[in-house]
Each structure stands twice: as C-alpha cells, then as structure tokens.
Scaffold this active site. Sequence first.
Site, PDB file in Angstrom:
ATOM      1  N   ASP A  65      85.323  51.819 -23.594  1.00  0.00           N
ATOM      2  CA  ASP A  65      86.472  52.194 -24.405  1.00  0.00           C
ATOM      3  C   ASP A  65      86.839  53.621 -24.016  1.00  0.00           C
ATOM      4  OD1 ASP A  65      88.248  53.092 -26.385  1.00  0.00           O
ATOM      5  OD2 ASP A  65      87.343  51.821 -27.911  1.00  0.00           O
ATOM      6  N   VAL A  66      87.989  53.788 -23.352  1.00  0.00           N
ATOM      7  CA  VAL A  66      88.326  55.097 -22.798  1.00  0.00           C
ATOM      8  C   VAL A  66      88.594  56.147 -23.866  1.00  0.00           C
ATOM      9  CG1 VAL A  66      89.233  54.105 -20.662  1.00  0.00           C
ATOM     10  CG2 VAL A  66      90.801  54.549 -22.573  1.00  0.00           C
ATOM     11  N   ASN A  92      94.953  53.622 -16.066  1.00  0.00           N
ATOM     12  CA  ASN A  92      95.972  52.644 -16.426  1.00  0.00           C
ATOM     13  C   ASN A  92      95.897  52.217 -17.889  1.00  0.00           C
ATOM     14  OD1 ASN A  92      97.944  50.345 -15.831  1.00  0.00           O
ATOM     15  ND2 ASN A  92      96.129  49.242 -16.543  1.00  0.00           N
ATOM     16  N   TYR A 160     104.040  56.605 -28.163  1.00  0.00           N
ATOM     17  CA  TYR A 160     103.945  56.217 -26.766  1.00  0.00           C
ATOM     18  C   TYR A 160     104.649  57.242 -25.868  1.00  0.00           C
ATOM     19  CZ  TYR A 160     103.926  53.099 -22.699  1.00  0.00           C
ATOM     20  OH  TYR A 160     103.715  52.547 -21.451  1.00  0.00           O
ATOM     21  N   LYS A 164     103.003  59.752 -23.025  1.00  0.00           N
ATOM     22  CA  LYS A 164     103.392  59.586 -21.627  1.00  0.00           C
ATOM     23  C   LYS A 164     104.038  60.859 -21.068  1.00  0.00           C
ATOM     24  CE  LYS A 164     101.753  55.500 -20.996  1.00  0.00           C
ATOM     25  NZ  LYS A 164     100.613  55.303 -20.070  1.00  0.00           N
TER      26      LYS A 164
END
Length: 255
Positions: A65-66, A92, A160, A164
């Site tokens: 789990d990043v 990713n 989001y 980003k």
Amino acid sequence: MADVDAKGIALVTGGGTGVGKAMVRALADTGWTVVIAGRRLEVLDEAIREFGPESSAKVHAIVADVGIPGSVRALFEEVESRFGRLDLLVNNAGSGAPAVPLDELDVEDWNRVVAANLTGAFLCTQQAFRIMKAQTPRGGRIINNGSISATTPRPNSAPYTATKHAITGLTKSCALDGRAFDIACGQIDIGNAATDMTERMRAGIVQPNGETMVEPTIDPKLVADAVVYMAGLPLDANVLTMTVMATKMPFVGRG
C-alpha cells in the site's frame, strides 16, 4: 537473487489494473523484469495470468500500500533483496474522490486521495533514490503518472487535481535533485485512456459549462508504448513531461 533481463528491473505501482497493467505488459514484452505492486494479491495474480507465459515469466507480484510508509519500505527492501537493484520506478498508483462540490467533500476522501496520489509517490521516490544512489552501475529512472489534471481540472475534482498538480512539482524537484546521482525523472500526463476508470465516461461526463458530453478515449497500449520509450532512453537523456491524449477530447481550451 533472481535473474535480471538485459533492460533491468522495473517497479510499477498500481500495476494490476487499467493503464498500469498495460505499462507492465509493454515493459515485460520489451525485455524488462517487472515488479508489479498493488494492495490486493488476487488482482496482481490475475493480471499476470492475462499476460501469457512469455510475459508473465518476467513479472513478479508484491503486495504493498503506497500510502503507508512501512509498506513502501518493505516493498523496496524486497525488490532490492530479490533483484539486487532498481532501474525504473513508475509511480502509477492513484485514486480519485467522489465528484461532489468542494464544500461537500469529506475530509476523509481528501486525505485518502492525497495519501494514494501524492504521499505514495513521494514515499516510493524516496526509497528509489536510496537504492539508485547506492547501486552499481549508479542511477536509474523515475516516471510519474501525472494525468492531464496536472495541468487543467475537471469540475468537482479538487483532491485529484491538487495532487496531480503537486506531482508536477515532485517530478521537477526529483529531476533536479537526482542529477548528481544519474537519476532521471519525468512525467507522463494521460488523457482519456480507455480503462475501468473511464468506463463511466461512456454515458457522458460533466463539462465546465454544465453540459454532459461523451468524450473520446484511446487505447491504453498507446500510453504504455510511450512509457517504454521514456524508460528506454539513456540516463543522459530525459523526457521531462509528455502528454498522451485522445486527439478530440476537450482538453486544449477546456473551460
């Protein structure tokens, strides 16, 4: 220690589904040994089975789990133990939040997206730097999935979009800080690759003017091929940013 193919060792986070899975397949098909990381082993194993015997032999699943520092640390320690080095990291893994007005967004959804999209990329990059700086030959490459939301938002997408945009800053910082250690860092901004994530777009997606529009999509393999190109450059060359998108999608001039 496992055998290493000529292209080297690659790690793709969130590689069990969508565009990440396409990246894993393309890297394996072009000679990379690929570690595929994700939260659910059954998803990773299913992806590997889909690749077929020739490609799947080059792909290795590790659950991680990043967004959790200890899990990321264990992931990279296992990669180093099994393969002895790391030549490519593709950050990713990512997540989105419900498309609701900003003032109605739960802070738990905000924190979840920040952990997956930004903190996760930072933690993985930090561990990759540690390995790449110390290994012989020294250096490696990091490719971040930025999304075109790294440039321009959609309506009701603050978590989001914010993460980003931040990925762009992380990419540039890592490109600068990695110079002295032969670590190249770039970013691919993807527009409307046809995956499960974009399946909802078949019924149309809300535009800035309030209208709903069905947007064109592209084959994820086109994105994967771009990643293979970026990954295959010598370390004295780098694609800092690349946008791969559906030609007719409403991105240029959005809003």
